[in-house]
Write a protein that holds these residues in place. Structure first.
Motif, PDB file in Angstrom:
ATOM      1  N   GLU A   1       0.842  -1.197   0.000  1.00 35.83           N
ATOM      2  CA  GLU A   1       0.000   0.000   0.000  1.00 35.83           C
ATOM      3  C   GLU A   1       0.879   1.250   0.000  1.00 35.83           C
ATOM      4  O   GLU A   1       0.570   2.238  -0.679  1.00 35.83           O
ATOM      5  N   ARG A   2       1.976   1.197   0.747  1.00 33.51           N
ATOM      6  CA  ARG A   2       2.914   2.322   0.753  1.00 33.51           C
ATOM      7  C   ARG A   2       3.588   2.472  -0.605  1.00 33.51           C
ATOM      8  O   ARG A   2       3.883   3.589  -1.055  1.00 33.51           O
ATOM      9  N   VAL A   3       3.836   1.353  -1.273  1.00 30.54           N
ATOM     10  CA  VAL A   3       4.450   1.390  -2.608  1.00 30.54           C
ATOM     11  C   VAL A   3       3.579   2.186  -3.569  1.00 30.54           C
ATOM     12  O   VAL A   3       4.071   2.984  -4.367  1.00 30.54           O
ATOM     13  N   ARG A   4       2.264   1.993  -3.487  1.00 28.89           N
ATOM     14  CA  ARG A   4       1.335   2.713  -4.373  1.00 28.89           C
ATOM     15  C   ARG A   4       1.538   4.218  -4.256  1.00 28.89           C
ATOM     16  O   ARG A   4       1.504   4.948  -5.256  1.00 28.89           O
ATOM     17  N   ALA A   5       1.754   4.674  -3.031  1.00 31.15           N
ATOM     18  CA  ALA A   5       1.927   6.116  -2.818  1.00 31.15           C
ATOM     19  C   ALA A   5       3.190   6.627  -3.501  1.00 31.15           C
ATOM     20  O   ALA A   5       3.192   7.716  -4.078  1.00 31.15           O
ATOM     21  N   TYR A   6       4.252   5.841  -3.462  1.00 33.67           N
ATOM     22  CA  TYR A   6       5.515   6.284  -4.059  1.00 33.67           C
ATOM     23  C   TYR A   6       5.483   6.232  -5.579  1.00 33.67           C
ATOM     24  O   TYR A   6       6.305   6.868  -6.240  1.00 33.67           O
ATOM     25  N   LEU A   7       4.571   5.461  -6.145  1.00 34.35           N
ATOM     26  CA  LEU A   7       4.491   5.363  -7.601  1.00 34.35           C
ATOM     27  C   LEU A   7       3.702   6.501  -8.228  1.00 34.35           C
ATOM     28  O   LEU A   7       3.704   6.669  -9.443  1.00 34.35           O
ATOM     29  N   VAL A   8       3.031   7.289  -7.383  1.00 39.77           N
ATOM     30  CA  VAL A   8       2.321   8.461  -7.886  1.00 39.77           C
ATOM     31  C   VAL A   8       3.343   9.564  -8.139  1.00 39.77           C
ATOM     32  O   VAL A   8       4.155   9.873  -7.267  1.00 39.77           O
ATOM     33  N   PRO A   9       3.342  10.163  -9.317  1.00 40.66           N
ATOM     34  CA  PRO A   9       4.320  11.227  -9.603  1.00 40.66           C
ATOM     35  C   PRO A   9       4.217  12.359  -8.582  1.00 40.66           C
ATOM     36  O   PRO A   9       3.124  12.788  -8.221  1.00 40.66           O
ATOM     37  N   VAL A  10       5.373  12.824  -8.117  1.00 39.07           N
ATOM     38  CA  VAL A  10       5.394  13.898  -7.131  1.00 39.07           C
ATOM     39  C   VAL A  10       5.622  15.234  -7.819  1.00 39.07           C
ATOM     40  O   VAL A  10       6.142  15.303  -8.930  1.00 39.07           O
ATOM     41  N   ASP A  11       5.192  16.285  -7.148  1.00 39.78           N
ATOM     42  CA  ASP A  11       5.460  17.631  -7.638  1.00 39.78           C
ATOM     43  C   ASP A  11       6.950  17.903  -7.438  1.00 39.78           C
ATOM     44  O   ASP A  11       7.453  17.815  -6.319  1.00 39.78           O
ATOM     45  N   PRO A  12       7.679  18.231  -8.503  1.00 46.06           N
ATOM     46  CA  PRO A  12       9.119  18.466  -8.350  1.00 46.06           C
ATOM     47  C   PRO A  12       9.436  19.627  -7.419  1.00 46.06           C
ATOM     48  O   PRO A  12      10.553  19.729  -6.906  1.00 46.06           O
ATOM     49  N   ASP A  13       8.459  20.497  -7.185  1.00 39.06           N
ATOM     50  CA  ASP A  13       8.692  21.629  -6.294  1.00 39.06           C
ATOM     51  C   ASP A  13       8.560  21.251  -4.819  1.00 39.06           C
ATOM     52  O   ASP A  13       8.905  22.059  -3.947  1.00 39.06           O
ATOM     53  N   ASP A  14       8.045  20.064  -4.515  1.00 35.09           N
ATOM     54  CA  ASP A  14       7.789  19.697  -3.125  1.00 35.09           C
ATOM     55  C   ASP A  14       9.039  19.759  -2.253  1.00 35.09           C
ATOM     56  O   ASP A  14       8.955  20.040  -1.054  1.00 35.09           O
ATOM     57  N   ALA A  15      10.199  19.466  -2.823  1.00 35.12           N
ATOM     58  CA  ALA A  15      11.433  19.441  -2.035  1.00 35.12           C
ATOM     59  C   ALA A  15      12.045  20.828  -1.851  1.00 35.12           C
ATOM     60  O   ALA A  15      13.054  20.971  -1.167  1.00 35.12           O
ATOM     61  N   ARG A  16      11.435  21.839  -2.445  1.00 39.82           N
ATOM     62  CA  ARG A  16      11.984  23.189  -2.347  1.00 39.82           C
ATOM     63  C   ARG A  16      11.671  23.844  -1.004  1.00 39.82           C
ATOM     64  O   ARG A  16      10.770  23.418  -0.282  1.00 39.82           O
ATOM     65  N   ASP A  17      12.402  24.911  -0.702  1.00 38.48           N
ATOM     66  CA  ASP A  17      12.033  25.797   0.381  1.00 38.48           C
ATOM     67  C   ASP A  17      10.848  26.638  -0.086  1.00 38.48           C
ATOM     68  O   ASP A  17      10.431  26.538  -1.245  1.00 38.48           O
ATOM     69  N   ALA A  18      10.298  27.453   0.796  1.00 42.71           N
ATOM     70  CA  ALA A  18       9.065  28.168   0.451  1.00 42.71           C
ATOM     71  C   ALA A  18       9.125  29.621   0.880  1.00 42.71           C
ATOM     72  O   ALA A  18       9.869  29.993   1.804  1.00 42.71           O
ATOM     73  N   ILE A  19       8.345  30.427   0.187  1.00 45.43           N
ATOM     74  CA  ILE A  19       8.062  31.793   0.634  1.00 45.43           C
ATOM     75  C   ILE A  19       6.576  31.852   0.951  1.00 45.43           C
ATOM     76  O   ILE A  19       5.736  31.489   0.127  1.00 45.43           O
ATOM     77  N   LEU A  20       6.288  32.261   2.161  1.00 47.81           N
ATOM     78  CA  LEU A  20       4.913  32.276   2.656  1.00 47.81           C
ATOM     79  C   LEU A  20       4.490  33.724   2.883  1.00 47.81           C
ATOM     80  O   LEU A  20       5.214  34.486   3.530  1.00 47.81           O
ATOM     81  N   GLU A  21       3.354  34.095   2.327  1.00 50.19           N
ATOM     82  CA  GLU A  21       2.843  35.452   2.473  1.00 50.19           C
ATOM     83  C   GLU A  21       1.489  35.406   3.185  1.00 50.19           C
ATOM     84  O   GLU A  21       0.634  34.586   2.848  1.00 50.19           O
ATOM     85  N   VAL A  22       1.329  36.266   4.159  1.00 50.06           N
ATOM     86  CA  VAL A  22       0.065  36.381   4.892  1.00 50.06           C
ATOM     87  C   VAL A  22      -0.434  37.816   4.741  1.00 50.06           C
ATOM     88  O   VAL A  22       0.321  38.768   4.985  1.00 50.06           O
ATOM     89  N   LYS A  23      -1.692  37.974   4.326  1.00 56.56           N
ATOM     90  CA  LYS A  23      -2.258  39.302   4.098  1.00 56.56           C
ATOM     91  C   LYS A  23      -3.590  39.432   4.834  1.00 56.56           C
ATOM     92  O   LYS A  23      -4.426  38.527   4.778  1.00 56.56           O
ATOM     93  N   ALA A  24      -3.767  40.549   5.526  1.00 57.01           N
ATOM     94  CA  ALA A  24      -5.044  40.829   6.175  1.00 57.01           C
ATOM     95  C   ALA A  24      -6.114  41.030   5.117  1.00 57.01           C
ATOM     96  O   ALA A  24      -5.846  41.569   4.040  1.00 57.01           O
ATOM     97  N   GLY A  25      -7.333  40.600   5.428  1.00 58.53           N
ATOM     98  CA  GLY A  25      -8.440  40.748   4.489  1.00 58.53           C
ATOM     99  C   GLY A  25      -9.523  41.615   5.071  1.00 58.53           C
ATOM    100  O   GLY A  25      -9.251  42.636   5.706  1.00 58.53           O
TER     101      GLY A  25
END
Length: 355
Positions: free
Chosen positions: A87-111
């Motif tokens: 069952e875990r193998v099935r998860a690894y066979l799904v193509p991953v987003d190549p950006d997942d391993a990147r760092d991130a910039i997070l923006e928070v804005k008041a609404g």
């Protein structure tokens, strides 16, 4: 034995060989990309080894089961373990987003909601900073626009993983993008009535110089005097920077640092991340119009989550997640919420793959 993971294991070995070549490290961007992918594949190698070990043990147990009852019991246990591994193998066979391993910039804005919305944006920022601290990630405020009562009208923060990790920052936080709604009695409310306000969150994979080709001639750079709280030099010199990307109209302003050069670099980091995200979204939209229905959990146009202070309740509307531990979540205990979103996304991608 042949495993469906063999191709990924072979890729891991190939990258290992490439990283051992000193010439590869002459190109830092390529070396970083290979290192990210290598880290992503490390759990696959561990799973493949465990799968092979359990399969061999199961074959042995079945071979001796007719002669010894203990081997029959062991075979039943190993068969169940093998099913779990597959069952875990099935998860690894799904193509991953190549950006997942990147760092991130997070923006928070008041609404909507005035000062209360800005205070809530500040609460969200603290929640993410605390979560990053729990994960051992490094954070850096790139730009902020504080409100009078201590919240934020808008704030941008870079979140970086310490060292190589297959569980990248962007891959973990990407489902946070959307409109977050709060229901509580504002500090500005004298009658004790519950108000509803909202803040928006945007999560972008951090881009590197080679990811986005920015022509300096496409940029209009303006400098101006910083506003809001800060030291003497922040408010009395033209250190703030506004960059406009003329082809797309994307505008980024930064005023957090005392140095005009530092603010320019921070603005360029945010600009690169926004342009990379926009380019990826255009490519994905052209490649598959069905993507939005396949991965509904990342739809940023909806109110994704409600924080109800009176009931100490948090509810994520995309996956039906509810829990009465809002105080803990705001203190950075986000894993249960993010696990639910990640699991729902995986199920959606598995269903799309088999349909």
């Amino acid at each position: 034995m042949t495993s469906p993971l063999d191709g990924l294991v072979a890729e891991h070995a190939q990258i290992e060989g490439q990283l051992a070549d000193p010439a590869v490290h002459n190109d830092p961007a390529k070396a970083r990309a290979l290192s990210r992918r290598y880290a992503q594949l490390a759990p696959v190698v561990d799973l493949a080894r465990e799968l092979e070990r359990v399969s061999d043990d199961l074959s042995t147990a079945r071979e001796f089961a007719a002669e010894d009852a203990s081997f029959r019991a062991e075979a039943v246990e190993l068969d169940a373990a093998l099913a779990g591994l597959n069952e875990r193998v099935r998860a690894y066979l799904v193509p991953v987003d190549p950006d997942d391993a990147r760092d991130a910039i997070l923006e928070v804005k008041a609404g909507a909601g005035g000062e209360e919305s800005a205070l809530f944006a500040g609460d969200l920022l603290r929640m993410y900073l605390r979560y990053a601290e729990r994960r051992g990630w490094k954070t850096e405020i790139l730009d902020s626009n504080p409100s009078d009562l201590g919240g934020y009208r808008d704030v941008s923060v870079a979140v970086k993983s310490r060292g190589s990790s297959g569980d990248g920052v962007y891959g973990r936080l990407r489902f946070e993008g959307g409109v977050h709604r709060v229901q509580r009695v504002p500090v500005t409310e004298s009658a004790g009535r519950i108000h509803t306000s909202a803040a928006g969150v945007l999560v972008l994979p951090e881009a590197e110089d080679v990811d986005v080709d920015i022509d300096p001639n496409d940029l209009r750079i303006d400098v101006f005097r910083s506003s809001g709280p800060g030291g003497q030099s922040v408010n009395t010199t033209d250190s703030a920077v506004r960059i406009t990307h003329l082809p797309t109209g994307v505008v980024v302003s930064c005023q957090n640092e005392k140095s005009q050069l530092q603010n320019k670099e921070s603005a360029l980091r945010i600009l690169r991340a926004r342009l990379l995200s926009a380019a990826r979204e255009r490519a994905e939209s052209e490649a598959s119009q069905a993507r939005a229905s396949q991965v509904r959990t990342v739809d940023r146009s909806e109110r994704i989550r409600t924080y109800n202070f009176a009931e100490n309740r948090i509810a994520d509307h995309r996956v039906g997640y509810k829990a009465h531990n809002l105080d803990q979540v705001l203190d950075g205990e986000l894993d249960e919420v993010l696990d639910a979103l990640t699991a729902a996304d995986l199920e959606a991608r598995l269903a799309a793959q088999t349909s």
